[in-house]
Design a protein around this motif. Structure first.
Motif, PDB file in Angstrom:
ATOM      1  N   CYS A 170      71.908   0.212  51.864  1.00 33.61           N
ATOM      2  CA  CYS A 170      70.966   0.692  50.849  1.00 33.61           C
ATOM      3  C   CYS A 170      71.253   0.047  49.499  1.00 33.61           C
ATOM      4  N   ALA A 171      70.278  -0.698  48.982  1.00 30.44           N
ATOM      5  CA  ALA A 171      70.405  -1.243  47.639  1.00 30.44           C
ATOM      6  C   ALA A 171      69.385  -0.627  46.696  1.00 30.44           C
ATOM      7  N   THR A 172      68.256  -0.193  47.236  1.00 29.85           N
ATOM      8  CA  THR A 172      67.231   0.461  46.436  1.00 29.85           C
ATOM      9  C   THR A 172      66.675   1.616  47.239  1.00 29.85           C
ATOM     10  N   LEU A 173      65.723   2.336  46.641  1.00 27.57           N
ATOM     11  CA  LEU A 173      65.073   3.437  47.337  1.00 27.57           C
ATOM     12  C   LEU A 173      64.476   2.928  48.644  1.00 27.57           C
ATOM     13  N   PRO A 174      64.855   3.501  49.801  1.00 28.82           N
ATOM     14  CA  PRO A 174      64.481   2.907  51.080  1.00 28.82           C
ATOM     15  C   PRO A 174      63.075   3.239  51.557  1.00 28.82           C
ATOM     16  N   LEU A 175      62.451   4.261  50.968  1.00 30.91           N
ATOM     17  CA  LEU A 175      61.176   4.706  51.493  1.00 30.91           C
ATOM     18  C   LEU A 175      60.051   4.362  50.534  1.00 30.91           C
ATOM     19  N   SER A 176      58.886   4.164  51.109  1.00 33.38           N
ATOM     20  CA  SER A 176      57.701   3.897  50.288  1.00 33.38           C
ATOM     21  C   SER A 176      57.094   5.221  49.855  1.00 33.38           C
ATOM     22  N   TRP A 177      57.691   5.844  48.890  1.00 34.38           N
ATOM     23  CA  TRP A 177      57.176   7.108  48.376  1.00 34.38           C
ATOM     24  C   TRP A 177      55.932   6.829  47.544  1.00 34.38           C
ATOM     25  N   THR A 178      54.897   7.599  47.752  1.00 33.06           N
ATOM     26  CA  THR A 178      53.702   7.471  46.942  1.00 33.06           C
ATOM     27  C   THR A 178      53.848   8.341  45.694  1.00 33.06           C
ATOM     28  N   GLY A 179      53.290   7.863  44.588  1.00 34.03           N
ATOM     29  CA  GLY A 179      53.375   8.626  43.356  1.00 34.03           C
ATOM     30  C   GLY A 179      54.572   8.212  42.517  1.00 34.03           C
ATOM     31  N   HIS A 180      54.738   8.909  41.407  1.00 41.69           N
ATOM     32  CA  HIS A 180      55.794   8.583  40.456  1.00 41.69           C
ATOM     33  C   HIS A 180      57.166   8.985  40.988  1.00 41.69           C
ATOM     34  N   VAL A 181      58.148   8.093  40.820  1.00 45.70           N
ATOM     35  CA  VAL A 181      59.540   8.355  41.193  1.00 45.70           C
ATOM     36  C   VAL A 181      60.429   8.025  40.002  1.00 45.70           C
ATOM     37  N   SER A 182      61.296   8.939  39.620  1.00 46.47           N
ATOM     38  CA  SER A 182      62.251   8.702  38.538  1.00 46.47           C
ATOM     39  C   SER A 182      63.591   8.299  39.112  1.00 46.47           C
ATOM     40  N   ALA A 183      64.171   7.231  38.586  1.00 50.21           N
ATOM     41  CA  ALA A 183      65.500   6.787  38.978  1.00 50.21           C
ATOM     42  C   ALA A 183      66.487   7.157  37.880  1.00 50.21           C
ATOM     43  N   VAL A 184      67.480   7.971  38.210  1.00 50.22           N
ATOM     44  CA  VAL A 184      68.424   8.488  37.218  1.00 50.22           C
ATOM     45  C   VAL A 184      69.839   8.036  37.587  1.00 50.22           C
ATOM     46  N   PRO A 185      70.507   7.239  36.752  1.00 45.62           N
ATOM     47  CA  PRO A 185      71.911   6.898  37.020  1.00 45.62           C
ATOM     48  C   PRO A 185      72.772   8.156  36.952  1.00 45.62           C
ATOM     49  N   VAL A 186      73.655   8.334  37.927  1.00 46.47           N
ATOM     50  CA  VAL A 186      74.518   9.505  37.973  1.00 46.47           C
ATOM     51  C   VAL A 186      75.965   9.066  38.131  1.00 46.47           C
ATOM     52  N   THR A 187      76.857   9.995  37.844  1.00 43.28           N
ATOM     53  CA  THR A 187      78.287   9.790  38.097  1.00 43.28           C
ATOM     54  C   THR A 187      78.668  10.566  39.347  1.00 43.28           C
ATOM     55  N   ILE A 188      79.398   9.929  40.243  1.00 39.23           N
ATOM     56  CA  ILE A 188      79.932  10.611  41.428  1.00 39.23           C
ATOM     57  C   ILE A 188      81.446  10.544  41.323  1.00 39.23           C
ATOM     58  N   ASP A 189      82.072  11.703  41.102  1.00 40.76           N
ATOM     59  CA  ASP A 189      83.500  11.698  40.808  1.00 40.76           C
ATOM     60  C   ASP A 189      84.333  11.624  42.088  1.00 40.76           C
ATOM     61  N   ASP A 190      85.641  11.710  41.928  1.00 35.74           N
ATOM     62  CA  ASP A 190      86.550  11.551  43.056  1.00 35.74           C
ATOM     63  C   ASP A 190      86.396  12.641  44.111  1.00 35.74           C
ATOM     64  N   TYR A 191      85.783  13.759  43.755  1.00 37.88           N
ATOM     65  CA  TYR A 191      85.614  14.857  44.698  1.00 37.88           C
ATOM     66  C   TYR A 191      84.216  14.873  45.312  1.00 37.88           C
ATOM     67  N   GLY A 192      83.431  13.841  45.005  1.00 36.49           N
ATOM     68  CA  GLY A 192      82.095  13.748  45.567  1.00 36.49           C
ATOM     69  C   GLY A 192      81.047  14.512  44.805  1.00 36.49           C
ATOM     70  N   ILE A 259      64.934  15.416  33.297  1.00 34.09           N
ATOM     71  CA  ILE A 259      65.902  14.632  34.057  1.00 34.09           C
ATOM     72  C   ILE A 259      65.226  13.313  34.382  1.00 34.09           C
ATOM     73  N   GLY A 260      65.702  12.221  33.789  1.00 36.81           N
ATOM     74  CA  GLY A 260      65.016  10.953  33.950  1.00 36.81           C
ATOM     75  C   GLY A 260      63.615  11.074  33.378  1.00 36.81           C
ATOM     76  N   GLY A 261      62.618  10.759  34.190  1.00 35.01           N
ATOM     77  CA  GLY A 261      61.246  10.886  33.736  1.00 35.01           C
ATOM     78  C   GLY A 261      60.568  12.143  34.210  1.00 35.01           C
ATOM     79  N   GLU A 262      61.344  13.065  34.800  1.00 32.06           N
ATOM     80  CA  GLU A 262      60.781  14.299  35.340  1.00 32.06           C
ATOM     81  C   GLU A 262      60.973  15.443  34.355  1.00 32.06           C
ATOM     82  N   LYS A 263      59.874  16.050  33.936  1.00 32.92           N
ATOM     83  CA  LYS A 263      59.928  17.174  33.010  1.00 32.92           C
ATOM     84  C   LYS A 263      59.584  18.470  33.747  1.00 32.92           C
ATOM     85  N   THR A 264      60.403  19.482  33.552  1.00 31.15           N
ATOM     86  CA  THR A 264      60.141  20.811  34.085  1.00 31.15           C
ATOM     87  C   THR A 264      59.829  21.742  32.930  1.00 31.15           C
TER      88      THR A 264
END
Length: 329
Positions: A170-192, A259-264
């Motif tokens: 996996c290098a990018t989003l694997p599925l052809s999702w229709t509609g808007h998708v927000s990509a948000v960089p996250v941190t994954i720590d040593d405990y997952g 969160i990213g481009g998603e507003k609640t």
């Protein structure tokens, strides 16, 4: 789920996707046809999938907020798991209190078409409340971060499915999702733990993405520190299972969360009420535990918890390979 936090000297067994080669990183992730799993939800919204321990089927909570996989004493007995006591017994600090447990080995662990051999997990030593697993529903255990970081995960909880991908492809989003998708960089720590940048009413926080917690949580000290107290309104009281017992909280409504481009709009968070027990959970949210309790761990890099009330209304793709969270309404 802020209930099981273990610091254990166990080796993480990588789950291998049968029939799925790693290949070179590319735009299309690889999966086997059987690795789309049905997700069931209990009355609290806890996501539950079926796993296999040796020849025994087990109903397990999907929990990105738990370090390791834990099973009940009953399912351990049915699966023939030996009390091996690697270096001594283990104590879990949970919403049901401190619970004795032991480390053991599953000869054959399966999740859909994924399989691992000789996987080390934790089993409870005696019967106890379902609150140990963060639910009031009778389940067989919790799947934690000794499982999830071995994959990239498509969590389509609105459609009650999750799909496991070979993260090495996996290098990018694997599925052809229709509609808007927000990509948000996250941190994954040593405990997952997955740590997500979040804005609440214009204030920047870090939230842990926790599929095992039914509601999103903000500690009261954070509200006061960020000056959010005047911006929120109380919706109703709410009782929240947490380490040390069930605590009183208030569900409070805010103006917006981004969160990213998603507003609640008008998000609702659980805020612990100030009392001795609530102060304990606030402390756990903000501080590392003292060294005298080595088997209880609550990572404090996050300000708040992003729970199932958010996750159930969005489709998420967690790319452990690229440390990216994709979000779609």
């Amino acid at each position: 789920m802020p209930f099981l936090r273990l610091a254990l000297g166990v080796s993480i067994a990588a789950l291998l996707l049968t029939g799925c080669s790693a290949g070179n990183p590319g735009p299309s992730c690889q999966q086997t046809s059987e690795n789309s799993l049905q997700v069931y939800f209990d009355s609290q919204g806890s996501p539950i999938v079926l796993a296999g321990l040796n020849t025994t089927s087990a109903a397990m909570v999907v929990d990105t907020g738990a370090i390791t996989t834990v099973v009940s004493d009953e399912i351990a007995s049915q699966a023939g798991l030996a009390n091996e006591l690697f270096g001594g017994p283990v104590t879990l600090s949970t919403a049901a209190g401190r619970v004795p447990a032991y480390q053991t080995t599953v000869k054959q662990f399966t999740l859909g078409n994924a399989a691992a051999t000789d996987m080390q997990i934790v089993a409870l030593s005696k019967p106890t409340s379902p609150l140990v697993f963060g639910t009031r529903t009778s389940v067989d255990g919790t799947l934690g971060n000794d499982v999830w970081p071995n994959y990239d995960l498509d969590l389509d909880f609105p459609k009650q499915t999750m799909t496991l991908y070979d993260k090495t492809s996996c290098a990018t989003l694997p599925l052809s999702w229709t509609g808007h998708v927000s990509a948000v960089p996250v941190t994954i720590d040593d405990y997952g733990y997955i740590l997500v940048p979040v804005s609440v009413d214009g204030h920047a926080f870090t939230a842990m993405l926790d599929t095992g917690t039914s509601v999103s949580i903000i500690p009261p000290s954070l509200i006061a520190q960020a000056g959010l107290s005047d911006a929120s309104s109380t919706v109703r009281p709410f009782r929240l299972a947490a380490p040390g017992g069930v605590v009183r909280t208030q569900l409070r409504r805010f103006h917006e969360m981004i969160i990213g481009g998603e507003k609640t709009e008008n998000p609702i968070f659980a805020v612990p009420v100030t009392d001795p027990v609530a102060e304990k959970i606030q402390e756990l949210l903000e501080k590392m535990p003292h060294a005298s309790d080595p088997f209880f761990l609550y990572k404090s890099d996050q300000d708040m918890i992003l729970g199932e009330d958010f996750i159930r209304t969005h489709r998420l793709f967690i790319s452990y390979a690229t440390h990216t969270l994709y979000i779609q309404n």
